[in-house]
Structures are given as C-alpha cells and as structure tokens.
Scaffold this active site. Structure first.
Site, mmCIF file in Angstrom:
data_model
loop_
_atom_site.group_PDB
_atom_site.id
_atom_site.type_symbol
_atom_site.label_atom_id
_atom_site.label_comp_id
_atom_site.label_asym_id
_atom_site.label_seq_id
_atom_site.Cartn_x
_atom_site.Cartn_y
_atom_site.Cartn_z
ATOM 1 N N ASN A 80 0.253 -1.372 0.086
ATOM 2 C CA ASN A 80 -0.480 -0.014 0.613
ATOM 3 C C ASN A 80 0.791 1.522 -0.134
ATOM 4 O O ASN A 80 1.614 1.469 1.395
ATOM 5 C CB ASN A 80 -0.371 -0.232 1.101
ATOM 6 N N ARG A 86 -2.812 -2.234 -2.705
ATOM 7 C CA ARG A 86 -3.857 -1.207 -3.533
ATOM 8 C C ARG A 86 -3.409 -0.144 -4.498
ATOM 9 O O ARG A 86 -2.760 1.046 -4.679
ATOM 10 C CB ARG A 86 -3.506 -0.518 -1.900
ATOM 11 N N HIS A 92 -12.205 3.420 -0.096
ATOM 12 C CA HIS A 92 -12.134 2.901 1.014
ATOM 13 C C HIS A 92 -13.428 1.426 0.707
ATOM 14 O O HIS A 92 -13.593 0.622 1.504
ATOM 15 C CB HIS A 92 -13.850 3.246 1.975
ATOM 16 N N ARG A 101 -10.943 16.161 7.656
ATOM 17 C CA ARG A 101 -11.254 16.475 5.516
ATOM 18 C C ARG A 101 -12.626 17.233 6.343
ATOM 19 O O ARG A 101 -13.300 16.409 7.409
ATOM 20 C CB ARG A 101 -11.398 15.357 5.284
ATOM 21 N N GLU A 113 -8.391 -4.970 5.819
ATOM 22 C CA GLU A 113 -8.244 -4.389 4.324
ATOM 23 C C GLU A 113 -7.006 -4.960 3.380
ATOM 24 O O GLU A 113 -7.610 -5.694 2.268
ATOM 25 C CB GLU A 113 -7.451 -2.367 4.011
#
Ligand code: ADP
Length: 401
Positions: free
Chosen positions: A9, A90, A179, A240, A383
């Site tokens: 990743n 990823r 996601h 965010r 993940e």
C-alpha cells in the site's frame, strides 16, 4: 500453491507492506516506511516475535521497497522459504474502467497513469509501488486492487452529479466512492456474523477512521456511498471537512483572496475534527471532551450528527435495513460516537444495548439490544486481508482454477 501474498500500500510519502495468508488473514510480517523523499525517515518491521524500528532514508518508493526487503533478510521471515504466491497492490483510483481487481500489465499501468488527474496524490504513489515491485519480484504475478471498484455498482441516479454533460462525458466528473476494500470486506464479515447470506441483506456500513465514509449496500452491492469524485465529500473526518456548500470556494476566493490550491489544502488537511477542535486524533478528542473542552464537544456533535444524517439518507435509499455496521479506528473503538450517532432512532428499530456497546473487544460483535429490529454491529476491518484474497482470486482465475 502457497497462500502467502505480499500486500503493498504505497501512499504519497509512506509505504505499508504485509505478508498475509490469504486463507486465514494471519500476517507473517507487517511494516511501514515513512517520510519517503525526505532526509529523515523511518522503518518499522514487525513479525509475530519482533518489532524493529530503524531510521530509513528512502529517496523513492523503489528504495523503500528495497529497505523492506532488507528487513525481511535481517529480521525474517525468509521470503524464499515462505514461497510468496503473488503481490497485491492497493490502488486508490480505478475510474469507471475497473469494477474488479486486475492483473498488472502495460494496459493497467497506462490506465492508472491516465487517472492521475482524478487522484493526484494517490495514483502516482501507487504506480511507484507497483513499478518497484515489478523490478524486485519479476517472477511473481502482481494484481491491482482498487478502492473505487466496489462502488462501480452504483446506479446512475446515485453517481451522477447534476452538472453539464460535457464535464461528465469528457472529464469523468461523477461520484466514484472510496474505501471499497474495507466496505466489501466488512459487509462479508457482517453477513458471516449474522449467519445470513450477504445476497439477502441490506446494510449501512460506516467506515470511521482518519478518512470516513458511509455506504448503502443492497444484496452485496454498493448502491450509494458518501465519498464522491474525491475522498473529500460526505462525512466529517479527522482533517477533512466532508460536505460543504460547493459555492464555498468562490466565496473564499472572492472575500479572502485565497487560491484554489489553498482552499483545497485547507478543506483536506486543516478541517474536519481538527478544524473545529484543533486535534484530529479521536483519542485526544475524547480526552478533551472529558475535560469539558467546548470546541471538542462541538466537533464531536458535528461529527456524530453528520453520521446520523447519512444513516437516515441510506435508510431511505435501502427501504429496509438489516444491519448498521461500524468499522475502522473510531467506529471500532468509540462507544460514545456509536451511541451519539444512532441516538433517537428507536422508532426505526435502531436501539443499542449500552453494556454491549461499551464492552471493549477486538472481535466482530453485535451491540444492538435484543428487541431491536435492525442489528447494529462492530466489525474490525482488514483491508490487507481483503487485498490478499482479491489478489489470489485474480491469480487463480488466470490459471483457470
Ligand atoms: P485509517 O483511516 O488511517 O486507516 P484508522 O482506521 O486507523 O485510520 O483510524 C484512525 C482513527 O481511529 C484515529 O482518529 C484514532 O484516534 C482513532 N482511534 C484509534 N483507536 C481508538 C480508540 N481506542 N478510541 C477512540 N479512537 C480511536
């Protein structure tokens, strides 16, 4: 055939790696190289028996992958004797083109490069990670698993923004959602926990980590999701803003003379919980809440209220909801957020059991009360395991079994 997958990743200035057993999810090693491209960086390498932390100056992602390999040589496990089956990467943005993971080849690399304008921070980093692994593991199959892929099932009325045809047709302006690996994994685990077939369930999954997103899932397919063209839209996140009036940019440019780059940077890095309370780590936010900090209280209230609004919206989208599922750092660990976000929804059959909600555990579990008609679950996300499983699915399909 071995079940061990090296999962990579690659972020803009970091590289996470792990060796995952596809069938059990067990990790033989995990690691993180941070501050790639800077003059001071670090590498953490963990195996079930050791954790080493060393300074690591990596100018490029290729050097970071090289440093990770050196850690395997030095601290184990021995990759040769593990017999890696594949490398899974990823990749954040797969655009409208990838609704499935795919084998890395020249066509895929060109497509990921073409999508850089839609993910300017992430896709170049993901590409660097892939290119480094292609050089260092030339004999292994390599697979890209996209964050956007799971949301390619959104119907047009959910992914279309009401903007001119030219923007949509020629510039790819639409909701993509992110996601996806987490939402897909968690939906599957939720069905397993409930002892039901995913294809008969309607779920609302709330991924609340540093980034936060909500997804409405019907019969295993994503039908709406809160992140949009970019991962800025939707829920309030660590740094965010989530949803704001789209005219905010023009207003700030006019009144404060801010550039688009400044506004974009502020909404991504200095907003959300951090913008309201001054901290983005939820553990620190909860400490300040306990001390009676009013900014922390407002951040908490805004964060939870936004979640509740999306739960309401997705309840309407789905018509019937079997389960609401909390996952990721905040979703898995903050009983206060779970309680506040679902407060007052008893009329919809959504009622938490306070004792179950407050219990701290690391397994997937039910936290709703006995009489609730909607199950509320906490399901830890993984993940890396999902990427490993998807990678092997592609490798096996290519081999015809
Ligand atoms: P990412 O989106 O980067 O994968 P994570 O899923 O690890 O992020 O979530 C990170 C967030 O989870 C941080 O805000 C962190 O403070 C929060 N978190 C982690 N552990 C706890 C805890 N025990 N209680 C409350 N919040 C937590």
């Amino acid at each position: 055939m071995s079940d061990q997958v090296l999962v990579i990743n690659a972020g803009s200035s970091s590289l996470k790696y792990s060796v995952v057993d596809e069938s059990t999810g067990a990790t033989a090693a995990t690691g993180l190289v941070e501050r790639i491209g800077e003059t001071e960086g670090s590498l953490v390498h963990r195996t079930p028996s050791v954790e080493t932390r060393v300074p690591c100056v990596a100018a490029t992602h290729a050097e970071a992958v090289g440093a990770a390999l050196a850690s395997f040589h030095q601290h184990g496990p021995d990759l040769e004797s593990l017999g890696l089956a594949a490398v899974g990467h990823r990749v954040v943005h797969g655009g409208s083109r990838y609704s499935e993971p795919a084998r890395v080849d020249d066509v895929l690399l060109a497509a990921v490069r073409d999508l850089v304008p839609l993910a300017p921070l992430h896709n170049p980093a993901n590409l660097s990670g892939i290119e480094a692994a292609l050089t260092l593991f030339p004999g292994l199959p390599q697979v890209a698993v996209f964050d956007t892929a799971f949301h390619q099932t959104l119907p047009p009325h959910a992914y279309t923004y009401a903007v001119p045809h030219e923007w949509r047709a020629q510039h790819g302006i639409r909701r993509y959602g992110f996601h996806g690996t987490s939402h897909a994994f968690v939906a599957g685990e939720a069905a397993r926990l409930l002892g039901r077939d995913l294809r008969e369930l309607n779920l609302i999954v709330l991924h609340l980590g540093n980034g936060c997103s909500a997804t409405a899932i019907s019969q295993g397919r994503s039908v709406d999701t809160s992140m949009g063209l970019t991962p800025l839209e939707g829920l309030v996140m660590g740094t965010r803003s989530g949803d704001v009036d789209p005219a905010l940019h023009a207003h700030l440019a006019r009144t404060l003379g801010l550039s688009l780059a400044q506004i974009d940077d502020t909404l991504n890095r200095r907003s959300g919980v951090k913008g309201i309370a001054g901290v983005n780590d939820f553990r620190e936010l909860e400490r300040r809440l306990a001390d009676g900090d009013e900014h922390a209280q407002l951040a908490f209230d805004v964060y939870c209220y936004r979640i509740r609004k999306y739960v309401g919206a997705y309840y309407a989208v789905l018509g019937r909801v079997d389960a609401i599922v909390f996952t990721a750092g905040v979703g898995e660990h903050s009983a206060a957020v779970r309680a506040e976000a679902l407060e007052g929804l008893d009329g919809w059959g959504i009622t938490l059991d306070p004792t179950r909600n407050a219990a701290s555990a690391h397994e997937a579990r039910v936290i709703s009360s006995e009489e609730a008609s909607v199950a509320v679950l906490v399901v830890p996300t993984d993940e890396e395991w999902h990427i490993a499983r998807e990678t092997m699915r592609v490798v096996r399909r290519a081999r015809g079994h």
